[in-house]
Design an enzyme around this catalytic site. Structure first.
Site, PDB file in Angstrom:
ATOM      1  N   THR A 151      86.406  16.587  10.686  1.00  0.00           N
ATOM      2  CA  THR A 151      86.251  17.899  11.313  1.00  0.00           C
ATOM      3  C   THR A 151      85.054  18.598  10.654  1.00  0.00           C
ATOM      4  O   THR A 151      83.929  18.429  11.078  1.00  0.00           O
ATOM      5  CB  THR A 151      87.534  18.740  11.203  1.00  0.00           C
ATOM      6  N   LYS A 177      90.119  12.518   5.582  1.00  0.00           N
ATOM      7  CA  LYS A 177      89.231  13.596   6.010  1.00  0.00           C
ATOM      8  C   LYS A 177      89.685  14.886   5.353  1.00  0.00           C
ATOM      9  O   LYS A 177      90.872  15.080   5.043  1.00  0.00           O
ATOM     10  CB  LYS A 177      89.198  13.724   7.528  1.00  0.00           C
ATOM     11  N   THR A 188      97.881  15.074   1.563  1.00  0.00           N
ATOM     12  CA  THR A 188      96.534  15.626   1.645  1.00  0.00           C
ATOM     13  C   THR A 188      96.243  15.952   3.097  1.00  0.00           C
ATOM     14  O   THR A 188      97.107  15.882   3.949  1.00  0.00           O
ATOM     15  CB  THR A 188      95.510  14.638   1.063  1.00  0.00           C
ATOM     16  N   GLU A 272      84.095  22.594   0.913  1.00  0.00           N
ATOM     17  CA  GLU A 272      83.321  23.626   1.608  1.00  0.00           C
ATOM     18  C   GLU A 272      82.844  24.686   0.613  1.00  0.00           C
ATOM     19  O   GLU A 272      83.646  25.345  -0.047  1.00  0.00           O
ATOM     20  CB  GLU A 272      84.172  24.265   2.701  1.00  0.00           C
TER      21      GLU A 272
END
Length: 314
Positions: A151, A177, A188, A272
């Site tokens: 994603t 991912k 996870t 991120e």
């Protein structure tokens, strides 16, 4: 540089397709992983109170089958989370669609979804893409599946290991991912483990949980767990190597842990907004639980994160 040759465990095939669930660039966003024969199956799942429909369905499938499955179906772009009974019905319909297009039964497929929370699945797009997914089965490399489940990831996460025994070689392949909402609790973001050893389903579940605890459950990015976190794992016995001794199980678990830790490190690399990777070591704790509590307090502290980001202890 040429792409590495990935030693895929025997008896597994892959398929991907582009359904445009969310992404309009033509990228694949649907992946199917199939074992040629029934496999020992295991899963570890988020403990978030708002568990997504695919988590609920996958847990029910594992319980009903006694820990056996043949396939894992993963879509990106639609989380199918916070969608209630309708979301569960949609999830089960996707399994029926895939089963009708392949030689599988719906009960043999474990679902996982990742993406936007709150919206129901776009069933018209599922119906349109499943024939293509079925046509691509066996024609798709493992790396393509790792890319299809991404994603917000900036790169695909895939790792592998092998165990050499007197009876032959056993292969373990993992993919994952995730880049945000990472503070796993039992699992996870989305993880897959494939193995061609012949193992008992009860031990396989214990081993997958243990490997997750020593890898995915030992990382944190932002302190948030997701509604869709899961690790799904299949061991199909296609290598014809039976792992049933204590020594053999310990050796296979070590390979599984190595693969999962490699994936976990990639998740942290891809965090991120992340610029630093920290390893926290706790000494002097009275128990593992106390050590973990201390480590998480440090790892999730905004003050600690700020200090390291700015490289200024003050």
């Amino acid at each position: 540089m040429p792409s590495p040759v990935i030693p895929v465990p025997k008896g597994f095939s892959f398929a991907t397709a582009s359904a445009a669930f969310k992404y309009t660039t033509g990228r694949d966003d649907l992946a199917l992983i199939v074992s040629e024969s029934p496999a020992a199956a295991a899963g570890v799942f988020t403990q978030n109170l708002f568990q997504a429909a695919p988590v609920t369905v996958a847990k029910a499938q594992l319980a009903a089958s006694g820990g056996h499955a043949r396939a894992i179906l993963i879509n990106a772009g639609q989380a199918n989370a916070c969608t209630g009974a309708a979301g569960i019905a949609d999830c089960r319909e996707t399994l029926s669609l895939v089963a009708k297009a392949t030689d599988l039964s719906p009960e043999e497929i474990l679902p996982a979804s990742t993406g936007v929370i709150g919206a129901r699945l776009k069933m018209d797009k599922w119906k349109a893409v499943v024939p293509t997914l079925a046509e691509n089965l066996g024609q798709t490399p493992a790396m393509a599946a790792a890319k299809a489940i991404m994603t917000t990831d900036s790169f695909p996460k895939i790792a592998w290991g092998t165990l050499t025994t007197e009876a032959g070689e056993v292969r373990v392949l993992g993919m994952a991912k995730g880049a945000g909402m990472i503070a796993p609790n039992m699992a996870t973001m989305i993880g897959v483990l494939l193995c061609d050893a012949k193992v008992g389903s009860l031990w396989w579940q214990e081993a997958v949980a243990a490997a997750a605890d020593r890898s995915f459950n030992s990382i944190t990015v932002d302190g948030d767990t997701s509604t869709n976190d899961c690790v799904l794992a299949l061991a199909n016995g296609a290598s014809e190597v039976v792992i049933d001794s204590a020594e053999g199980r310990q050796a296979l678990l070590a390979v599984m842990v190595e693969v999962c830790q490699a994936l976990a490190f990639m998740l942290i690399q891809d965090a991120e907004g992340g610029t630093k990777i920290l390893r926290i070591k706790v000494q002097g704790a009275a128990s593992h639980a106390e050590a973990e509590l201390a480590a998480r307090a440090v790892g999730n502290s905004p003050l600690v994160k700020t200090a390291f980001f700015g490289r200024d202890a003050n």
